[in-house]
Design an enzyme around this catalytic site. Sequence first.
Site, PDB file in Angstrom:
ATOM      1  N   ILE A 146       0.689  -1.153   0.028  1.00  0.00           N
ATOM      2  CA  ILE A 146      -0.065   0.013   0.026  1.00  0.00           C
ATOM      3  C   ILE A 146       0.743   1.254  -0.078  1.00  0.00           C
ATOM      4  CG2 ILE A 146      -1.689   1.315   1.165  1.00  0.00           C
ATOM      5  CD1 ILE A 146      -2.768  -1.496   2.257  1.00  0.00           C
ATOM      6  N   ARG A 228      -4.205   0.253  10.695  1.00  0.00           N
ATOM      7  CA  ARG A 228      -4.778  -0.498  11.944  1.00  0.00           C
ATOM      8  C   ARG A 228      -4.965   0.546  12.931  1.00  0.00           C
ATOM      9  NH1 ARG A 228      -6.633  -3.654   9.035  1.00  0.00           N
ATOM     10  NH2 ARG A 228      -6.469  -5.972   8.782  1.00  0.00           N
ATOM     11  N   ASP A 252      -9.141   5.755   8.823  1.00  0.00           N
ATOM     12  CA  ASP A 252      -9.843   4.495   8.542  1.00  0.00           C
ATOM     13  C   ASP A 252     -10.286   3.703   9.588  1.00  0.00           C
ATOM     14  OD1 ASP A 252     -11.793   3.398   6.414  1.00  0.00           O
ATOM     15  OD2 ASP A 252      -9.953   2.128   6.055  1.00  0.00           O
ATOM     16  N   GLU A 257     -13.821  -0.742  16.743  1.00  0.00           N
ATOM     17  CA  GLU A 257     -14.624  -0.373  15.386  1.00  0.00           C
ATOM     18  C   GLU A 257     -15.783  -1.087  15.484  1.00  0.00           C
ATOM     19  OE1 GLU A 257     -11.936  -1.495  12.257  1.00  0.00           O
ATOM     20  OE2 GLU A 257     -10.541   0.137  12.698  1.00  0.00           O
ATOM     21  N   HIS A 276     -13.479   1.930   8.251  1.00  0.00           N
ATOM     22  CA  HIS A 276     -12.589   0.805   7.803  1.00  0.00           C
ATOM     23  C   HIS A 276     -13.004   0.346   6.497  1.00  0.00           C
ATOM     24  CE1 HIS A 276      -9.882  -2.579   9.629  1.00  0.00           C
ATOM     25  NE2 HIS A 276      -9.738  -2.429   8.032  1.00  0.00           N
ATOM     26  N   ALA A 279     -10.856  -1.077   1.669  1.00  0.00           N
ATOM     27  CA  ALA A 279     -11.110  -1.990   0.762  1.00  0.00           C
ATOM     28  C   ALA A 279     -12.302  -2.178   0.244  1.00  0.00           C
ATOM     29  CB  ALA A 279     -10.574  -3.505   1.382  1.00  0.00           C
TER      30      ALA A 279
HETATM   31  P1  NAD Z   1       2.491  -4.971   3.622  1.00  0.00           P
HETATM   32  O1  NAD Z   1       3.042  -6.152   4.467  1.00  0.00           O
HETATM   33  O2  NAD Z   1       2.962  -5.169   2.337  1.00  0.00           O
HETATM   34  O3  NAD Z   1       3.492  -3.897   4.202  1.00  0.00           O
HETATM   35  C1  NAD Z   1       3.788  -3.569   5.567  1.00  0.00           C
HETATM   36  C2  NAD Z   1       5.243  -2.685   5.490  1.00  0.00           C
HETATM   37  O4  NAD Z   1       5.156  -2.356   6.913  1.00  0.00           O
HETATM   38  C3  NAD Z   1       6.342  -3.496   5.201  1.00  0.00           C
HETATM   39  O5  NAD Z   1       7.146  -2.915   4.180  1.00  0.00           O
HETATM   40  C4  NAD Z   1       7.039  -3.610   6.605  1.00  0.00           C
HETATM   41  O6  NAD Z   1       8.513  -3.453   6.468  1.00  0.00           O
HETATM   42  C5  NAD Z   1       6.733  -2.248   7.153  1.00  0.00           C
HETATM   43  N1  NAD Z   1       6.874  -2.393   8.799  1.00  0.00           N
HETATM   44  C6  NAD Z   1       6.696  -3.163   9.450  1.00  0.00           C
HETATM   45  N2  NAD Z   1       6.812  -2.910  10.809  1.00  0.00           N
HETATM   46  C7  NAD Z   1       7.355  -1.489  10.771  1.00  0.00           C
HETATM   47  C8  NAD Z   1       7.845  -0.626  11.510  1.00  0.00           C
HETATM   48  N3  NAD Z   1       7.998  -0.843  12.907  1.00  0.00           N
HETATM   49  N4  NAD Z   1       8.114   0.770  11.117  1.00  0.00           N
HETATM   50  C9  NAD Z   1       8.030   0.966   9.772  1.00  0.00           C
HETATM   51  N5  NAD Z   1       7.721  -0.011   8.915  1.00  0.00           N
HETATM   52  C10 NAD Z   1       7.319  -1.107   9.185  1.00  0.00           C
HETATM   53  O7  NAD Z   1       1.201  -4.681   3.848  1.00  0.00           O
HETATM   54  P2  NAD Z   1       0.350  -3.615   3.068  1.00  0.00           P
HETATM   55  O8  NAD Z   1      -0.422  -4.582   2.054  1.00  0.00           O
HETATM   56  O9  NAD Z   1       1.073  -2.349   2.580  1.00  0.00           O
HETATM   57  O10 NAD Z   1      -0.794  -3.166   4.259  1.00  0.00           O
HETATM   58  C11 NAD Z   1      -0.390  -2.423   5.241  1.00  0.00           C
HETATM   59  C12 NAD Z   1      -1.330  -2.290   6.359  1.00  0.00           C
HETATM   60  O11 NAD Z   1      -2.505  -2.001   5.854  1.00  0.00           O
HETATM   61  C13 NAD Z   1      -1.657  -3.812   6.871  1.00  0.00           C
HETATM   62  O12 NAD Z   1      -1.296  -4.090   8.142  1.00  0.00           O
HETATM   63  C14 NAD Z   1      -3.269  -4.080   7.012  1.00  0.00           C
HETATM   64  O13 NAD Z   1      -3.565  -4.596   7.958  1.00  0.00           O
HETATM   65  C15 NAD Z   1      -3.608  -2.672   6.483  1.00  0.00           C
HETATM   66  N6  NAD Z   1      -4.814  -2.934   5.533  1.00  0.00           N
HETATM   67  C16 NAD Z   1      -6.015  -1.865   5.828  1.00  0.00           C
HETATM   68  C17 NAD Z   1      -7.054  -2.084   5.206  1.00  0.00           C
HETATM   69  C18 NAD Z   1      -8.415  -1.064   5.281  1.00  0.00           C
HETATM   70  O14 NAD Z   1      -9.475  -1.616   4.708  1.00  0.00           O
HETATM   71  N7  NAD Z   1      -8.060   0.084   5.831  1.00  0.00           N
HETATM   72  C19 NAD Z   1      -7.104  -3.066   4.033  1.00  0.00           C
HETATM   73  C20 NAD Z   1      -5.921  -3.673   3.564  1.00  0.00           C
HETATM   74  C21 NAD Z   1      -4.815  -3.608   4.549  1.00  0.00           C
END
Ligand code: NAD
Length: 309
Positions: A146, A228, A252, A257, A276, A279
């Site tokens: 993302i 999150r 979001d 929630e 939320h 997606a």
């Molecule tokens: P991803 O696993 O591709 O990327 C997560 C990134 O966070 C990785 O690059 C990782 O290195 C980094 N990271 C981990 N710990 C860290 C820290 N302490 N400091 C800085 N960076 C750190 O995940 P993604 O697909 O990009 O999704 C990110 C988040 O979005 C997920 O955790 C997911 O829960 C959330 N999400 C939310 C929705 C929504 O509806 N709002 C939908 C999908 C995903």
Amino acid sequence: MKTYIFDPISNEALAYAQSHLDAVCSDSPEIDNYAEVEAVIVRTFKMTPAIIDQMPKLKIIAKHGVGVDNIDIPYAKSKGIRVTNTPDANMNSVAELAIGFAFSCVRRITQSQFAVLNGIEKNSPMYLSGYELSGKTLGLIGLGKIGISVGEKLRDAFSMKVIVYDPFATTEHCNSIGFTKIENLDELCSKGDIISISVPLTEKTKNMITSHELSLMKETAVLINTSRGGIVNEDDLYVALKNNKIFGAALDVFVQEPIQKDHPLLTCENFIATPHNGANTADALIRMGVGAVDEIVRLKNGEDPLSKL
Ligand code: NAD
């Protein structure tokens, strides 16, 4: 393959499931008979050991979405059941919401809407004045699917400079996509005009943004969290927004929630909340549903599912 779909999925994905599998959806009376089921598709339905034990023929649990906290994966694996998800299906939708948040905050779009609905006496009031995104600095916290998508879109469309805080991202990788790696969170917070969070919730990321980080941000900064609840300390954000320490924020995701209408943050005019919804697009719902079906079809055809859990 006898497949039960436990939560509502898009009509397109349901039609796809029914044309590729012997699929029954959640409102069918047949769904109470678990004995013959070989595959399930779940969104939020909890796949507990007790449910799994009622499905002696179950071969695969296909998650419609990314987060698999509703599935007891160790127990499923101990029974030889594959668990899959659709990790790439919703990143574009979440990234586009983050960009929508950026625009809404810097141009005070929701505030403007409220002002108009409440009756306005003259055009272009100063209190609704905003900023352009073009040429500004985007600070990404987390450079996963993302984060990259948000960064690339804003870099390409608005010539934004992109800086990144992610201890797991290499400088080479950041450079290769035209982003600049920043070694510490404080520096990113002090330099970003838009700060967008895309990290998982872990012990390290819980309360990652508190009054300390907020105090380092520019008065013109906008904070966005689509990842999150709990990563941004909501009490500290409330204080920062009430005192106009930053320009605005949009979340979001929340600690609890869905967010309740008496949440203190909702009294801040410079704050935007969505339930939320990252997606929640027709496009992502189709990709998640079709992606979950495809994983079952792969297993049915003797192939390995793509997702590795
Ligand atoms: P991803 O696993 O591709 O990327 C997560 C990134 O966070 C990785 O690059 C990782 O290195 C980094 N990271 C981990 N710990 C860290 C820290 N302490 N400091 C800085 N960076 C750190 O995940 P993604 O697909 O990009 O999704 C990110 C988040 O979005 C997920 O955790 C997911 O829960 C959330 N999400 C939310 C929705 C929504 O509806 N709002 C939908 C999908 C995903």
